[in-house]
Design a protein around this motif. Structure first.
Motif, PDB file in Angstrom:
ATOM      1  N   LEU A  87       4.838   3.555 -16.059  1.00 19.66           N
ATOM      2  CA  LEU A  87       4.364   4.598 -15.256  1.00 19.66           C
ATOM      3  C   LEU A  87       4.511   5.781 -16.075  1.00 19.66           C
ATOM      4  O   LEU A  87       3.827   6.636 -15.976  1.00 19.66           O
ATOM      5  CB  LEU A  87       4.747   4.662 -13.937  1.00 19.66           C
ATOM      6  CG  LEU A  87       4.377   3.606 -13.220  1.00 19.66           C
ATOM      7  CD1 LEU A  87       5.069   3.371 -11.826  1.00 19.66           C
ATOM      8  CD2 LEU A  87       2.782   3.755 -12.952  1.00 19.66           C
TER       9      LEU A  87
ATOM     10  N   GLN B  71       4.388   6.587  -5.159  1.00 22.74           N
ATOM     11  CA  GLN B  71       4.004   6.922  -6.825  1.00 22.74           C
ATOM     12  C   GLN B  71       5.254   7.716  -7.377  1.00 22.74           C
ATOM     13  O   GLN B  71       5.602   7.431  -8.455  1.00 22.74           O
ATOM     14  CB  GLN B  71       2.658   7.662  -6.956  1.00 22.74           C
ATOM     15  CG  GLN B  71       1.403   6.710  -6.919  1.00 22.74           C
ATOM     16  CD  GLN B  71       1.791   5.622  -8.043  1.00 22.74           C
ATOM     17  OE1 GLN B  71       1.397   5.830  -9.275  1.00 22.74           O
ATOM     18  NE2 GLN B  71       2.164   4.394  -7.620  1.00 22.74           N
TER      19      GLN B  71
ATOM     20  N   TRP C 168       3.041   2.019  -2.123  1.00 24.58           N
ATOM     21  CA  TRP C 168       3.389   2.490  -3.461  1.00 24.58           C
ATOM     22  C   TRP C 168       2.120   3.124  -3.986  1.00 24.58           C
ATOM     23  O   TRP C 168       2.205   3.990  -5.066  1.00 24.58           O
ATOM     24  CB  TRP C 168       3.425   1.237  -4.278  1.00 24.58           C
ATOM     25  CG  TRP C 168       4.899   0.652  -3.905  1.00 24.58           C
ATOM     26  CD1 TRP C 168       4.932  -0.702  -3.453  1.00 24.58           C
ATOM     27  CD2 TRP C 168       6.100   0.973  -4.572  1.00 24.58           C
ATOM     28  NE1 TRP C 168       6.438  -0.846  -3.305  1.00 24.58           N
ATOM     29  CE2 TRP C 168       7.139   0.101  -3.945  1.00 24.58           C
ATOM     30  CE3 TRP C 168       6.475   2.351  -5.214  1.00 24.58           C
ATOM     31  CZ2 TRP C 168       8.559   0.282  -4.001  1.00 24.58           C
ATOM     32  CZ3 TRP C 168       7.892   2.272  -5.310  1.00 24.58           C
ATOM     33  CH2 TRP C 168       8.837   1.241  -4.734  1.00 24.58           C
ATOM     34  N   ALA C 169       0.952   3.320  -3.347  1.00 27.31           N
ATOM     35  CA  ALA C 169      -0.064   3.954  -3.623  1.00 27.31           C
ATOM     36  C   ALA C 169      -0.284   5.395  -3.024  1.00 27.31           C
ATOM     37  O   ALA C 169      -0.758   6.353  -3.445  1.00 27.31           O
ATOM     38  CB  ALA C 169      -1.428   3.503  -3.306  1.00 27.31           C
ATOM     39  N   THR C 170       0.840   5.450  -2.297  1.00 25.13           N
ATOM     40  CA  THR C 170       0.959   7.061  -1.518  1.00 25.13           C
ATOM     41  C   THR C 170       1.665   8.055  -2.753  1.00 25.13           C
ATOM     42  O   THR C 170       2.110   7.529  -3.519  1.00 25.13           O
ATOM     43  CB  THR C 170       1.567   7.152  -0.234  1.00 25.13           C
ATOM     44  OG1 THR C 170       3.114   6.645  -0.560  1.00 25.13           O
ATOM     45  CG2 THR C 170       1.213   6.052   0.646  1.00 25.13           C
TER      46      THR C 170
ATOM     47  N   ASP D 206       0.688  -1.180  -0.028  1.00 19.73           N
ATOM     48  CA  ASP D 206      -0.113  -0.004   0.196  1.00 19.73           C
ATOM     49  C   ASP D 206       0.530   1.368  -0.008  1.00 19.73           C
ATOM     50  O   ASP D 206       0.377   2.237  -0.315  1.00 19.73           O
ATOM     51  CB  ASP D 206      -1.048  -0.137   1.062  1.00 19.73           C
ATOM     52  CG  ASP D 206      -0.350   0.062   2.648  1.00 19.73           C
ATOM     53  OD1 ASP D 206       0.819  -0.231   2.632  1.00 19.73           O
ATOM     54  OD2 ASP D 206      -0.997   0.114   3.596  1.00 19.73           O
TER      55      ASP D 206
ATOM     56  N   ALA E 237       1.267  -3.371  -7.199  1.00 16.86           N
ATOM     57  CA  ALA E 237       1.140  -2.227  -6.243  1.00 16.86           C
ATOM     58  C   ALA E 237       1.878  -0.790  -6.896  1.00 16.86           C
ATOM     59  O   ALA E 237       0.698  -0.018  -6.862  1.00 16.86           O
ATOM     60  CB  ALA E 237       1.717  -2.608  -4.904  1.00 16.86           C
ATOM     61  N   MET E 238       2.868  -1.155  -7.524  1.00 14.95           N
ATOM     62  CA  MET E 238       3.491   0.010  -8.033  1.00 14.95           C
ATOM     63  C   MET E 238       2.771   0.469  -9.110  1.00 14.95           C
ATOM     64  O   MET E 238       2.530   1.779  -9.527  1.00 14.95           O
ATOM     65  CB  MET E 238       4.824  -0.222  -8.408  1.00 14.95           C
ATOM     66  CG  MET E 238       5.866  -0.676  -7.501  1.00 14.95           C
ATOM     67  SD  MET E 238       7.478  -1.269  -8.018  1.00 14.95           S
ATOM     68  CE  MET E 238       8.257   0.255  -8.676  1.00 14.95           C
ATOM     69  N   LEU E 239       1.775  -0.372  -9.871  1.00 12.68           N
ATOM     70  CA  LEU E 239       1.156   0.073 -11.375  1.00 12.68           C
ATOM     71  C   LEU E 239      -0.254   0.233 -10.809  1.00 12.68           C
ATOM     72  O   LEU E 239      -0.845   0.896 -11.593  1.00 12.68           O
ATOM     73  CB  LEU E 239       1.340  -1.094 -12.060  1.00 12.68           C
ATOM     74  CG  LEU E 239       2.915  -1.166 -12.950  1.00 12.68           C
ATOM     75  CD1 LEU E 239       2.794  -2.523 -13.690  1.00 12.68           C
ATOM     76  CD2 LEU E 239       3.092  -0.026 -13.851  1.00 12.68           C
ATOM     77  N   GLY E 240      -0.560  -0.075  -9.609  1.00 18.76           N
ATOM     78  CA  GLY E 240      -1.844   0.150  -9.362  1.00 18.76           C
ATOM     79  C   GLY E 240      -2.877  -0.816  -9.705  1.00 18.76           C
ATOM     80  O   GLY E 240      -3.985  -0.450  -9.896  1.00 18.76           O
ATOM     81  N   ILE E 241      -2.541  -1.907 -10.086  1.00 22.71           N
ATOM     82  CA  ILE E 241      -3.340  -3.243 -10.572  1.00 22.71           C
ATOM     83  C   ILE E 241      -2.990  -4.396  -9.977  1.00 22.71           C
ATOM     84  O   ILE E 241      -2.176  -4.231  -9.075  1.00 22.71           O
ATOM     85  CB  ILE E 241      -2.768  -3.376 -12.059  1.00 22.71           C
ATOM     86  CG1 ILE E 241      -1.596  -3.764 -12.158  1.00 22.71           C
ATOM     87  CG2 ILE E 241      -3.294  -2.185 -13.179  1.00 22.71           C
ATOM     88  CD1 ILE E 241      -1.173  -3.948 -13.695  1.00 22.71           C
ATOM     89  N   THR E 242      -3.692  -5.403 -10.196  1.00 26.71           N
ATOM     90  CA  THR E 242      -3.435  -6.584  -9.189  1.00 26.71           C
ATOM     91  C   THR E 242      -2.116  -7.416  -9.923  1.00 26.71           C
ATOM     92  O   THR E 242      -1.703  -7.086 -10.733  1.00 26.71           O
ATOM     93  CB  THR E 242      -4.681  -7.887  -9.402  1.00 26.71           C
ATOM     94  OG1 THR E 242      -4.855  -7.930 -10.873  1.00 26.71           O
ATOM     95  CG2 THR E 242      -6.015  -6.627  -8.955  1.00 26.71           C
TER      96      THR E 242
END
Length: 147
Positions: A142, A86, A80-82, A78, A107-112
């Motif tokens: 990204l 990012q 990586w979503a901050t 989580d 997590a880095m890409l915002g996908i599963t």
């Protein structure tokens, strides 16, 4: 929360609050707090707009000081979503890992994790020879620099 706000919050919690306790509320801490808020704006600007070497060095300095430890930096997914996560992902990928697991890449890409697996299977992300995904490939994706 913005990148500047996150950096300032981390500085307060990890550095300044303990210093304030140790110095028993000394006013010097307030002066340092003002200075760090000013510097946080510069660091955020470097991360977002500076050249790659400067952004990577700033990311490394912030991470080393805000997340000290005896082991290599390995934040929870989580993080990586901050805003900081990012900014680091876009500018440096994972700063201390040549490759990352599918879960971390997701997590880095915002996908599963499954989404990363599908991208690798379709040739949209390379697979690292040692497993996982190259950190640089995540950074490039990204940035919109995909093949």
């Amino acid at each position: 929360m913005t990148l500047v706000e996150q950096i300032v919050r981390l500085l307060d919690v990890r550095l300044l609050d303990p210093l304030e306790v140790l110095l028993e509320g000394d006013e010097t801490v307030d002066a340092v707090r003002v200075l760090l808020r000013t510097r946080a704006k510069r660091w955020a600007d470097t991360l977002l707009n500076g050249d790659d070497p400067a952004a990577t060095m700033t990311a490394a300095r912030l991470i080393a000081n805000l997340y000290p430890g005896d082991r290599a930096f390995d934040p929870p997914a989580d993080w990586w979503a901050t805003p900081l996560g990012q900014a680091v992902a876009v500018r440096a990928g994972h700063p201390w890992a040549e490759s990352v697991s599918y879960a971390t890449a997701g997590a880095m890409l915002g996908i599963t994790r499954q989404g990363v697996h599908d991208l690798v299977r379709r040739g949209r992300l390379p697979r690292h020879p040692d497993g996982g995904v190259p950190s640089a490939a995540i950074r490039d994706r990204l940035r919109g620099e995909t093949p």
